[in-house]
Design an enzyme around this catalytic site. Structure first.
Site, PDB file in Angstrom:
ATOM      1  N   ASN A   6       0.905  -1.139   0.000  1.00  0.00           N
ATOM      2  CA  ASN A   6       0.000   0.000   0.000  1.00  0.00           C
ATOM      3  C   ASN A   6       0.949   1.194   0.000  1.00  0.00           C
ATOM      4  O   ASN A   6       1.693   1.386   0.968  1.00  0.00           O
ATOM      5  CB  ASN A   6      -0.868  -0.021   1.258  1.00  0.00           C
ATOM      6  CG  ASN A   6      -1.695   1.233   1.414  1.00  0.00           C
ATOM      7  OD1 ASN A   6      -1.532   2.217   0.704  1.00  0.00           O
ATOM      8  ND2 ASN A   6      -2.601   1.214   2.380  1.00  0.00           N
ATOM      9  N   ALA A   8       0.704   4.164   0.667  1.00  0.00           N
ATOM     10  CA  ALA A   8       0.546   5.076   1.795  1.00  0.00           C
ATOM     11  C   ALA A   8       1.177   4.547   3.080  1.00  0.00           C
ATOM     12  O   ALA A   8       1.276   5.261   4.069  1.00  0.00           O
ATOM     13  CB  ALA A   8      -0.937   5.360   2.028  1.00  0.00           C
ATOM     14  N   CYS A   9       1.639   3.299   3.069  1.00  0.00           N
ATOM     15  CA  CYS A   9       2.170   2.636   4.258  1.00  0.00           C
ATOM     16  C   CYS A   9       3.676   2.884   4.405  1.00  0.00           C
ATOM     17  O   CYS A   9       4.449   2.577   3.496  1.00  0.00           O
ATOM     18  CB  CYS A   9       1.877   1.139   4.146  1.00  0.00           C
ATOM     19  SG  CYS A   9       2.724   0.109   5.355  1.00  0.00           S
ATOM     20  N   SER A  10       4.083   3.393   5.551  1.00  0.00           N
ATOM     21  CA  SER A  10       5.508   3.667   5.781  1.00  0.00           C
ATOM     22  C   SER A  10       6.336   2.388   5.804  1.00  0.00           C
ATOM     23  O   SER A  10       7.479   2.373   5.336  1.00  0.00           O
ATOM     24  CB  SER A  10       5.700   4.454   7.074  1.00  0.00           C
ATOM     25  OG  SER A  10       5.264   3.699   8.190  1.00  0.00           O
ATOM     26  N   ARG A  13       6.975   1.421   2.206  1.00  0.00           N
ATOM     27  CA  ARG A  13       7.994   2.297   1.604  1.00  0.00           C
ATOM     28  C   ARG A  13       9.383   1.929   2.120  1.00  0.00           C
ATOM     29  O   ARG A  13      10.352   1.894   1.357  1.00  0.00           O
ATOM     30  CB  ARG A  13       7.673   3.766   1.882  1.00  0.00           C
ATOM     31  CG  ARG A  13       6.435   4.254   1.123  1.00  0.00           C
ATOM     32  CD  ARG A  13       6.281   5.760   1.187  1.00  0.00           C
ATOM     33  NE  ARG A  13       6.262   6.293   2.536  1.00  0.00           N
ATOM     34  CZ  ARG A  13       5.183   6.437   3.292  1.00  0.00           C
ATOM     35  NH1 ARG A  13       4.001   6.069   2.830  1.00  0.00           N
ATOM     36  NH2 ARG A  13       5.271   6.952   4.493  1.00  0.00           N
TER      37      ARG A  13
END
Length: 118
Positions: A6, A8-10, A13
């Protein structure tokens, strides 16, 4: 190697950054845009040695109405169906290496299992 992310997920990333730094080739699957099927989820769970409730995010599980669903073999199909219908419930990122090793890469130790040893 494939990584379910996802964007948006740290943690996602961080995992892709670690793979990039290690020079690992991988395919990104944005699992919210391209949800895994029930069969794919079952296969990933088998490789992880986990049950569906083990990979469910607590807050999202509650929001999806699964909070009271028993965590037992009799309700495994209900959990699989819910994960397939609501992929945002999944813990992330999930990485499957070319040799079939599958991990939930939420920490450095887990991620190290699929990175080349240098």
């Amino acid at each position: 190697m494939e990584i379910w992310v996802n964007p948006a997920c740290s943690k996602c990333r961080a995992a892709t950054a670690a793979l990039d730094e290690a020079g690992v080739e991988y395919t990104v699957r944005r699992y919210l845009d391209d949800p895994p099927s029930r069969e794919e989820l079952a296969a990933v769970l088998d490789r992880l040695g986990l049950e569906p409730w083990d990979v469910a995010r607590p807050k999202e599980t509650k929001e999806a109405g699964l909070a009271g669903t028993p965590k037992d073999a009799g309700h495994r199909d209900a959990w699989l169906d819910a994960l397939a219908a609501n992929p945002r419930i999944l813990q992330r990122p999930i990485i499957t290496a070319d040799d079939g090793t599958t991990i939930i890469a939420r920490d450095a130790d887990s991620l190290a299992r699929v990175l080349p040893q240098g």
